[in-house]
Structures are given as C-alpha cells and as structure tokens.
Design a protein around this motif. Sequence first.
Motif, PDB file in Angstrom:
ATOM      1  N   GLY A 123       4.142  -4.250  -7.028  1.00 54.75           N
ATOM      2  CA  GLY A 123       2.679  -3.809  -7.372  1.00 54.75           C
ATOM      3  C   GLY A 123       2.817  -2.398  -8.152  1.00 54.75           C
ATOM      4  N   LEU A 124       2.353  -1.424  -7.712  1.00 55.29           N
ATOM      5  CA  LEU A 124       2.033   0.020  -8.282  1.00 55.29           C
ATOM      6  C   LEU A 124       2.932   0.716  -7.550  1.00 55.29           C
ATOM      7  N   GLU A 125       3.973   1.544  -8.447  1.00 57.69           N
ATOM      8  CA  GLU A 125       4.545   2.625  -7.655  1.00 57.69           C
ATOM      9  C   GLU A 125       4.290   4.115  -8.560  1.00 57.69           C
ATOM     10  N   VAL A 126       3.865   4.814  -7.822  1.00 59.60           N
ATOM     11  CA  VAL A 126       3.611   6.198  -8.479  1.00 59.60           C
ATOM     12  C   VAL A 126       4.453   7.241  -8.173  1.00 59.60           C
ATOM     13  N   PHE A 127       4.783   7.989  -9.288  1.00 61.25           N
ATOM     14  CA  PHE A 127       5.791   8.895  -9.246  1.00 61.25           C
ATOM     15  C   PHE A 127       5.391  10.553  -9.272  1.00 61.25           C
ATOM     16  N   ALA A 128       5.493  10.990  -7.839  1.00 61.36           N
ATOM     17  CA  ALA A 128       4.678  12.273  -7.851  1.00 61.36           C
ATOM     18  C   ALA A 128       5.483  13.378  -8.605  1.00 61.36           C
TER      19      ALA A 128
END
Length: 488
Positions: free
Chosen positions: A225-230
């Motif tokens: 799925g989505l992986e967000v990189f803070a």
Amino acid sequence: MSTNVHIKRLSTGVPGFNEVLGGGLPEFSFNLIAGPPGSGKTTLAHQMMFALATAERPALYFTVLGEPPLKMLRYQQQFQFFQTHAINHSVRYINLSMDTLAGDLGEVLRRIVGEVETYSPGLIFVDSFRSVVLASQTQANPNNNLPQFVQQLGLMMTSWQATTFLIGEYFSQTESNPIFTVADGLIWMGQSVQRNSMVRQMQIMKMRGQPSLPGLHTFRINQTGLEVFAPVQNAVKPKAAQPASRARLGTGIAGLDEMLGGGLPQGYSLLVAGPSGSGKTILAASFLASGAQQGEKGVIAVFEQSPNRLQSPELLTLIESDRVGVVDSHASDLSIDEIVHRLLGEIERLGATRVVIDSLSGFELALAPTFRADFRESLSCLVSALSQAGVSVLMTCELEDRYTDLRFSPYGTAFMTDAIIVQRYIEIDSRLMRVMAVVKVRASAHSDELRLYEISDEGMVVGHPLKSHEGLLGGRPSLMSPPTQKGH
C-alpha cells in the motif's frame, strides 16, 4: 481541572502517515482527500478503511461516477492490506452512479442519508465526490445549490458521529470550492515526473485541532500500500548522549587503526575518499566484518552495485546470516527521507551499531532529480539522523585523483563528518602505488603519516610510512605533482 474536550486520534494503518498528520486522524472529522488522477487517493482511502473498520465501527464506501465497485475491488485486492472477509460485514460498498447521473443533489443527499441511517457506520467514504459536483453542474436543475449541499452534507456527517472522507480529483490547490472551507482536514496528493523518475508527495493543508507537519512529504505505493516518509528530524528517536570518553572501534585493518589513534571513536562518522579502485569498498566491508567479530550487527546501503558483487566473501556471509542488513536500491526517484527511513528501519530491526554507505556518488544519483539540487543539505540530514540514532557511520566517496590538488569531497561536505581518510595513487619506479592518510579525527590525536598500502586476496594491508626517497622529496613524482611521462 481542565474542561477541554479531548479528541481521540485514530491510527490510520498507513506507515508514516500518523506522524505527518500530527499524531493520527481526529475521530469524527470531516476530511477531503484531493489531487489529480493517479496520485493514490483511492488506495489511501482503502488502506485506512481496512485498518480502521471493525464490527463496532463499520465502513460505508460510496462509489459515484468513477470505477464501479467490482472494478475497484479487483485492483484493490492486489494490495496486502485488503481483507476479503471484511466485505459486506465491516465494509460495505454502495453504488451511487444512477443517483448522480440524475443530476439532483437533493436526491444524492437523501440516498446517502438513507444508507447511513440503515447501517450506522463509523466511517464514510464518498469516491469521487468531484463526480457529484460535475454531474450537478451539467444538469439544468435550478434546485441544485452546491454550497448548500456541501454545508448540509458536512453538518449531517458531523451529527452522525462518523469519520468521513470525500475523495475528489482536483488539479489546483487554489480552486475556489466550498468543500475546502467546510472540511476539517484537507489532504493534498500529487505526483511529478522528471526524466525517468516519478516523485509522489502529499501535503496536509489543513487538520483542525492538531499540529500537522508542514511541507511536502514523499510517499511510495508498493504491494503493501502507501508508505509515507516523515521528515528526517521526525523519524529519529535520539539515543542517550555519548560519554566524553568514547570506546574505539576497530576497522579490521591493524595499520589503519593505529593511524586513527586506536580505532574510530564510537558514534563517529567517517568519510573514506579516494579514486576508483583504491579499495574504499574493501575498507567498508572490513569495518562491518570487524564489528561482527565483536558481536555487533551492521547495515550497508548499496547504491552502485548489488550486494553479491561486493567482492567480499566474508561480508556476503554476514548478509546471508542476517548479521548485516542491506538497503539496496537502484531506483532513480528516492528522497532523502525515504533513504533515512530505510536505514533506520534496518538499524532498528537488527539493533545495528555500524552503518556503511557505499557510495555518496551513487547516493546522489539515486535521488530524484528534484532533490539533487539540494544534495548537500540532504547529506547533512542523513549524517545528522544517523548520528542521533547513535550508530557509527562509514561513507565512501569517489574522488578523482588530480595529483595537483588535494580534496576530500566533490560536494564540499567533508566538514560534516567527524573523521576523514583519503586514498591516492602515486608512481614509484614505474609502478602505480596506493597511499592513504588520516586527514582528521575530531577531538582525537591521530597519525599525520602517508602510508603505503596493498590490496590482496586477504584484504587491505597498511605498510610503512612513505619515505622521502620514495617520491616525496626525491626526483620521482610526489603526491602533489603530476606523474612523469616517458619520452618528454
């Protein structure tokens, strides 16, 4: 005693997204997920829905003029977050396409209200809300009042005690639209293509009641799925401060440890700069192998060649036994935040204390073109993040041997590291020889000698200091002058 109302925050189930939102998604909030086609809006909505939907908090997913439910499900089933058993239990799909085509906003609203009253959902998704708006604008229906429709929908969804998401295709953040004002949260998703790379980014333009992280945040869509990189500064959990007197780490090369003053101080960052073939990767592999012999685990980030071409059987054995983790990427669309997250993930998984980045030249090429202009800043963020994580770092850097000048990095970033080793070629008796020197070890005594070294099947061996008659002061070429050419 405080009388402030506490707003519960829901965990979205999307890696990194909670941090970007400022701690999670406010329960019962009214949110808009907006952006151009293909930016990942529907996938984000489904990933959150399957993470949050339960028997006690069921979800209703209204489809409008976009993909019919069967087609949407066919593609969403390809992601690992999809749960087939949840369909028609904790997750229900309602097709509003016929109601929308009629062009009567009042009828669309009544249909939504009826389904909500029937199933009492805790989560509501309308995809695509933009289609409802466009359909209403094409009908000659004087009763269609878009601002009133949006206002009524927002009020009703708030009174239903449901967390709501409207998904819509919008091409500009400056569009004048009443939904932008009514929404509690506005999540903007986008993508840009440069050459052969595509960078996906999101921005939390609004999230009422909590401090979301400002700026653009890169994310990637893969099978999970989505992986967000803070941002890097939010990705690191700082370790306890290092004592003033640091333990020394062996590099696995006795002569080099001696030159460093007893080894590399624990927690330091070391830059190994030298021309092609000078043995930078061999030194890096020895650094990790030496740690493994002491029971330490390590991580190597490889940007130029695959791990099975590192030409170090010992390192390959450590990788296969999971004593050394690998961050291996030949993609050309990475961001600094993604690279740091990959490294920190492997460090945390293994409990690693040593990290190798091979090489900075490959690291620069791995960044998407839009990030290369800020490579110096990116490298500073990387070094800072790894330093806060409490690991010891060795970075290699390709450095053209120009003979007439002495440089430590083509990026002007040598000052960011705690220690520097430079490797060079010289010509002695018509042979090309290798020499190395320790340029600096911050707050520590170290050798100032230039030493010859050799690379053999056994690895790197550091020899004796270079004598004046071997090229420094004699008639043969020195490190600072170009090699002689026969016949001239």
